[in-house]
Motif scaffolding. Structure first.
Motif, mmCIF file in Angstrom:
data_model
loop_
_atom_site.group_PDB
_atom_site.id
_atom_site.type_symbol
_atom_site.label_atom_id
_atom_site.label_comp_id
_atom_site.label_asym_id
_atom_site.label_seq_id
_atom_site.Cartn_x
_atom_site.Cartn_y
_atom_site.Cartn_z
ATOM 1 N N GLY A 6 0.143 -7.706 8.832
ATOM 2 C CA GLY A 6 -0.307 -8.126 7.506
ATOM 3 C C GLY A 6 -1.326 -9.255 7.539
ATOM 4 N N LYS A 7 -1.816 -9.593 8.723
ATOM 5 C CA LYS A 7 -2.765 -10.707 8.846
ATOM 6 C C LYS A 7 -4.043 -10.429 8.048
ATOM 7 N N THR A 8 -4.633 -9.267 8.290
ATOM 8 C CA THR A 8 -5.881 -8.936 7.603
ATOM 9 C C THR A 8 -5.660 -8.810 6.102
ATOM 10 N N THR A 9 -4.524 -8.261 5.706
ATOM 11 C CA THR A 9 -4.236 -8.140 4.275
ATOM 12 C C THR A 9 -4.153 -9.523 3.636
ATOM 13 N N HIS A 16 -5.437 -11.825 19.122
ATOM 14 C CA HIS A 16 -4.372 -11.273 19.951
ATOM 15 C C HIS A 16 -4.384 -11.928 21.323
ATOM 16 N N GLN A 44 -12.619 -8.457 10.210
ATOM 17 C CA GLN A 44 -12.184 -7.884 11.488
ATOM 18 C C GLN A 44 -13.056 -6.701 11.896
ATOM 19 N N ALA A 63 2.788 -4.556 2.885
ATOM 20 C CA ALA A 63 1.908 -5.264 3.817
ATOM 21 C C ALA A 63 2.132 -6.769 3.756
ATOM 22 N N VAL A 103 4.149 1.067 2.125
ATOM 23 C CA VAL A 103 4.052 -0.008 3.116
ATOM 24 C C VAL A 103 3.981 -1.362 2.415
ATOM 25 N N PRO A 145 1.818 -8.960 15.455
ATOM 26 C CA PRO A 145 1.435 -7.683 16.073
ATOM 27 C C PRO A 145 0.559 -6.858 15.134
ATOM 28 N N ASN A 146 0.032 -5.758 15.624
ATOM 29 C CA ASN A 146 -0.780 -4.862 14.793
ATOM 30 C C ASN A 146 0.018 -4.456 13.558
ATOM 31 N N GLY A 147 -0.637 -4.519 12.426
ATOM 32 C CA GLY A 147 0.015 -4.082 11.186
ATOM 33 C C GLY A 147 0.932 -5.113 10.565
ATOM 34 N N GLU A 180 -9.960 -12.158 14.059
ATOM 35 C CA GLU A 180 -10.276 -11.696 15.415
ATOM 36 C C GLU A 180 -11.761 -11.836 15.765
ATOM 37 N N ALA A 219 -9.179 -3.267 -2.705
ATOM 38 C CA ALA A 219 -7.950 -2.477 -2.531
ATOM 39 C C ALA A 219 -6.773 -3.061 -3.325
ATOM 40 N N PHE A 246 0.889 -1.167 0.000
ATOM 41 C CA PHE A 246 0.000 0.000 0.000
ATOM 42 C C PHE A 246 0.923 1.213 0.000
HETATM 43 N N1 LIG Z 1 -6.399 -0.316 2.514
HETATM 44 C C1 LIG Z 1 -5.193 0.006 2.988
HETATM 45 N N2 LIG Z 1 -4.602 1.144 2.585
HETATM 46 C C2 LIG Z 1 -3.380 1.493 3.034
HETATM 47 N N3 LIG Z 1 -2.657 0.773 3.899
HETATM 48 C C3 LIG Z 1 -3.182 -0.372 4.343
HETATM 49 C C4 LIG Z 1 -4.473 -0.814 3.919
HETATM 50 N N4 LIG Z 1 -4.745 -1.979 4.519
HETATM 51 C C5 LIG Z 1 -3.677 -2.261 5.295
HETATM 52 N N5 LIG Z 1 -2.727 -1.308 5.190
HETATM 53 C C6 LIG Z 1 -1.412 -1.311 5.858
HETATM 54 O O1 LIG Z 1 -0.848 -2.588 5.677
HETATM 55 C C7 LIG Z 1 -0.203 -3.027 6.861
HETATM 56 C C8 LIG Z 1 -0.795 -4.354 7.300
HETATM 57 O O2 LIG Z 1 -2.114 -4.138 7.770
HETATM 58 P P1 LIG Z 1 -3.076 -5.320 8.249
HETATM 59 O O3 LIG Z 1 -4.410 -4.722 8.440
HETATM 60 O O4 LIG Z 1 -2.943 -6.449 7.310
HETATM 61 O O5 LIG Z 1 -2.439 -5.704 9.651
HETATM 62 P P2 LIG Z 1 -2.948 -6.756 10.745
HETATM 63 O O6 LIG Z 1 -1.869 -7.751 10.899
HETATM 64 O O7 LIG Z 1 -4.280 -7.260 10.377
HETATM 65 O O8 LIG Z 1 -3.035 -5.844 12.039
HETATM 66 P P3 LIG Z 1 -4.093 -5.848 13.270
HETATM 67 O O9 LIG Z 1 -3.638 -6.850 14.238
HETATM 68 O O10 LIG Z 1 -3.977 -4.473 13.809
HETATM 69 O O11 LIG Z 1 -5.439 -6.149 12.707
HETATM 70 C C9 LIG Z 1 -0.371 -1.907 7.864
HETATM 71 O O12 LIG Z 1 0.789 -1.136 7.850
HETATM 72 C C10 LIG Z 1 -1.543 -1.124 7.349
HETATM 73 O O13 LIG Z 1 -1.418 0.220 7.703
#
Ligand SMILES: Nc1ncnc2c1ncn2[C@@H]1O[C@H](COP(=O)(O)OP(=O)(O)OP(=O)(O)O)[C@@H](O)[C@H]1O
Ligand SMILES: [Mg+2]
Lengths: 300, 254
Positions: free
Chosen positions: A42-45, A191, A84, A19, A17, A38-40, A159, B254, A14
Motif C-alpha cells: 500500500g506504499k504507492t497508494t 526495497h 514509481q 489497499a 482489495v 513488501p509488494n502490494g 522507489e 483512481a 480497490f
Molecule cells: N489502480 C488500482 N486498481 C486496482 N488495484 C490497485 C490499484 N492500485 C493499487 N492496487 C492494489 O492495491 C494494493 C496496494 O498496491 P500498492 O501499489 O500501493 O503497493 P506497493 O506497496 O506500492 O507495492 P510495490 O512495492 O510493489 O510498489 C495492491 O494489492 C494492488 O494490487
C-alpha cells in the motif's frame, strides 16, 4: 509549525482489495522518513493519496496543514512526488520537460534551478536529448528532477533508485541528503533496506494496508533482534538458559543468535562466564534492518 | 486565474504536441478534405443544386471545411488525453496545482486552434478554384470556434472515458461520425425524407454546419440566430458536464 504530512484514518479499497486500512501517520517537517513494505503493501497508494492521484474512501491527508482534497492547489504546490512508474512524454527533450513542469507549477523563469538540477542529477549532457532516447536510469533521474522543479518543502520518492546504477545511486542520495539538510522533508520507499537504514531517521513498515511498525530507525534496530552474534564455543560448553532456544548452528560450526541490543549481549557473555564456557571465536555483525523487516513481517 | 502560468504552459504544451507532428495532424487532414472536394465537386457539380444561384461546389466547401474543423478538434483533445493516460504521463498534469477549469480550457483551446488551422488551410486551397462568397464572415468565425469547442469538449469526455484506443475509436465511429455525416455536409436536409429531416433537427452538428454555411452563402435551412442558440446551449451543457468529471476525478484519479 504544522506537520509535513498528516494522515488520519485514511482508507482506500480497490474492489475487494483493502489497499489502505485506516492509516494514521504523522511526518514532522525536516524528517528523513522511510516507508517500507513488501509488494502490494500500500506504499504507492498512500503516496498517491497524498498527491491527489487516488481519492481516498475516507479519512484525511494534509501537507503542511493543507488538505489534499479541499485545498488541493496549495497542498500540491508544497509537494514533490517521484512516481514509481517510469513515465515520460516522448514529444519533448529533457530540458523542455523540466520547463513544462516548472510552468505547471507557475514558474516562468526557472533556468538556474533547472541547470542546477541537471548538474546534480548528472543530466547536463542529456539536456537537449529527446526523452525517448534516454536509458531507464536516466529517465528515472529526470523524474526526480521533475519532482523538484518547484523546490517543494516536502519531497516523496517512490522507489527513486530502482534501476539506477551504484555510482549514481550514491550521488542521488547525497543530493537528497543535502536537500534534507536544507530543510526539505523527505519520504522515500525502497526495497533496498540498507538504503533506508543508512538514510532514514524514522521508518514505517506497511503490510496489507496497515502500519505494523513505526519507530525511529535506531529503536527498530535495537528493539528487534537486529544484531547477529556468531560465536564458537569450546568443546562441551553450551549456551545459558534462555539463549539456547534462540540459537541456530551454522555449517561452519558457529552458533548464531539474534540479539536485541547491547544489554542482551552483556547478559549472554555474563552467563557464559558464570558457566565457565570457553569462547573460541566471536563475531558481532552490524545491526541489520533487513532482519528486523523480516521479523516484523512474519509476526504481523 | 485562467491566465495563470500553469494554464498557459499546459496550453502551449498541447499546441506543441500537435504542431511537432504537424504533417500528420494538420497537413494530412487538409489534403484528405481537399481531395474530397476535388472529386465531389467535379462529379456532382452538374447534378445537384441545393439553393438557387448557388453552385454545388460553393455549397459543399463550407460543409467540408466545418467538418474538418470538428473532426480535428475532436481528434486533438481525445488523442492527447488517451495517449497521456496510456503512457502514464498524465500524472505530470495531475500532480500540478492546475485547476479543473484551467485544465478544461487548455485542452479545448488547443483543440479549437488545430481545428481552425485545418479549416482555414482547406478554405485557402478551395478558394483557388472555387468562388466563395463571404456573405457574413463573423458567423463563419463564431460557428467555427463554437463547433470546435464542442467537439474539443466531446474529445475530452471521450479521452477521459476511454481506457484503450479501440474504445476511443468506438466513440468516434458510433457517435461522432454519424452525427457529422447526418448533418447536411453534402446536402441540404430539406432534400431528405420527412423522418430524417425531422431527426436532423435534433442533431446539434446540423446547426453548426448550417450556421457556418450561412456565413458564406447568406442562406441556410434555419436562421443563424437559432443555430447560435442551440450551439451555445450545447457547449454550456457539455462544458459543465466535463468540469464535473474533472472535479470528481472520474477515471483520471483512481
Ligand atoms: N489502480 C488500482 N486498481 C486496482 N488495484 C490497485 C490499484 N492500485 C493499487 N492496487 C492494489 O492495491 C494494493 C496496494 O498496491 P500498492 O501499489 O500501493 O503497493 P506497493 O506497496 O506500492 O507495492 P510495490 O512495492 O510493489 O510498489 C495492491 O494489492 C494492488 O494490487
Ligand atoms: Mg509501489
Amino acid at each position: 509549525m504544522p506537520a509535513a504530512i498528516e494522515v488520519q484514518s485514511l482508507a482506500k479499497s480497490f474492489g475487494r482489495v483493502r489497499a489502505l486500512d485506516a492509516i494514521d501517520l504523522t511526518v514532522d517537517a525536516g524528517e528523513f522518513f522511510g516507508l517500507l513494505g513488501p509488494n502490494g503493501a500500500g506504499k504507492t497508494t498512500l503516496i498517491s493519496a497524498l498527491a491527489g492521484l487516488v481519492r481516498p474512501d475516507s479519512g484525511t491527508a494534509r501537507i503542511l496543514g493543507h488538505d489534499v482534497v479541499s485545498d488541493y492547489r496549495q497542498a500540491r504546490r508544497l509537494l514533490g512526488v517521484v512516481p514509481q512508474e517510469l513515465v515520460f512524454d516522448p514529444f519533448f527533450t529533457v530540458r523542455e520537460t523540466l520547463r513544462i513542469q516548472s510552468g505547471y507549477f507557475g514558474l516562468r523563469r526557472n533556468e538556474d534551478w533547472i541547470d542546477a538540477l541537471l548538474h546534480h542529477l548528472d543530466l547536463t549532457a542529456k539536456a537537449d536529448a529527446n526523452m525517448r532516447s534516454l536509458s531507464g536510469g536516466m529517465k528515472r533521474r529526470v523524474l526526480v528532477a521533475q519532482a523538484l522543479v518547484h523546490r517543494p518543502p516536502v519531497v516523496v520518492l517512490d522507489e527513486p533508485t530502482a534501476g539506477v546504477d551504484v555510482e549514481l545511486r550514491r550521488e542521488l542520495w547525497e543530493f537528497i541528503q543535502s536537500l534534507n539538510r536544507d530543510g526539505h522533508t523527505i519520504v522515500l520507499t525502497t526495497h533496498y533496506l540498507e538504503e533506508a537504514q543508512n538514510l532514514c531517521t524514522r521508518i514505517a513498515m506497511l503490510k496489507a494496508g496497515r502500519i505494523v511498525a513505526l519507530d525511529s530507525t535506531a529503536n527498530l534496530l535495537g528493539r528487534l533482534e537486529a544484531h547477529r552474534l556468531r560465536l564458537k564455543l569450546g568443546a562441551g560448553a553450551c549456551l545459558p538458559a534462555g539463549f539456547a532456544g534462540k540459537a541456530s548452528r551454522e555449517p561452519d560450526g558457529f552458533l548464531s543468535i539474534d540479539l536485541k541490543g547491547v544489554d542482551e549481549l552483556a547478559a549472554l557473555l555474563t552467563g557464559l562466564r558464570e558457566a565457565g564456557a570457553a569462547i573460541e571465536d566471536i563475531e558481532l555483525g552490524r545491526p541489520d534492518l533487513e532482519r528486523v523487516f523480516v521479523k516484523v513481517m512474519r509476526s504481523a | 486565474m485562467i491566465c495563470s502560468t500553469g494554464f498557459r504552459t499546459l496550453l502551449r504544451k498541447e499546441l506543441l504536441r500537435f504542431w511537432k507532428v504537424g504533417f500528420q495532424t494538420v497537413a494530412a487532414p487538409v489534403v484528405t478534405s481537399a481531395l474530397y472536394l476535388l472529386i465531389f465537386s467535379h462529379v456532382l457539380e452538374e447534378h445537384i443544386q441545393v439553393y438557387a444561384a448557388v453552385s454545388y461546389s460553393a455549397f459543399l466547401v463550407p460543409g467540408l471545411a466545418i467538418m474538418s474543423v470538428l473532426q480535428n478538434a475532436f481528434a486533438n483533445s481525445s488523442s492527447s488525453l488517451i495517449q497521456s493516460k496510456v503512457t502514464g504521463n498524465i500524472v505530470f498534469v495531475l500532480l500540478a496545482p492546475i485547476g479543473h477549469a484551467e485544465l478544461y480550457a487548455a485542452y479545448v483551446l488547443a483543440a479549437v486552434v488545430r481545428g481552425l488551422m485545418v479549416g482555414l488551410a482547406l478554405l485557402a486551397i478551395a478558394s483557388v478554384w472555387i468562388d466563395l462568397a463571404w456573405a457574413a464572415p463573423h458567423w463563419i468565425l463564431v460557428f467555427a470556434v463554437l463547433g470546435a469547442a464542442i467537439l474539443g469538449t466531446l474529445g475530452i469526455i471521450a479521452g477521459i472515458w476511454a481506457e484503450k484506443f479501440d474504445e476511443l475509436a468506438a466513440f468516434q465511429n458510433f457517435l461522432i461520425l454519424p452525427l457529422t455525416f447526418l448533418s447536411g455536409v453534402f446536402y441540404s436536409i430539406h432534400s431528405l425524407p420527412p423522418f430524417w429531416r425531422d431527426l436532423s433537427h435534433y442533431n446539434p452538428v446540423f446547426y453548426m454546419i448550417d450556421g457556418f454555411r450561412y456565413g458564406f452563402l447568406g442562406v441556410s435551412d434555419v436562421s443563424p440566430a437559432l443555430s447560435l442558440a442551440v450551439v451555445s446551449g450545447c457547449l454550456l451543457v457539455l462544458a459543465a458536464a466535463t468540469l464535473q468529471l474533472l472535479r470528481t476525478g472520474y477515471k483520471l484519479r483512481a
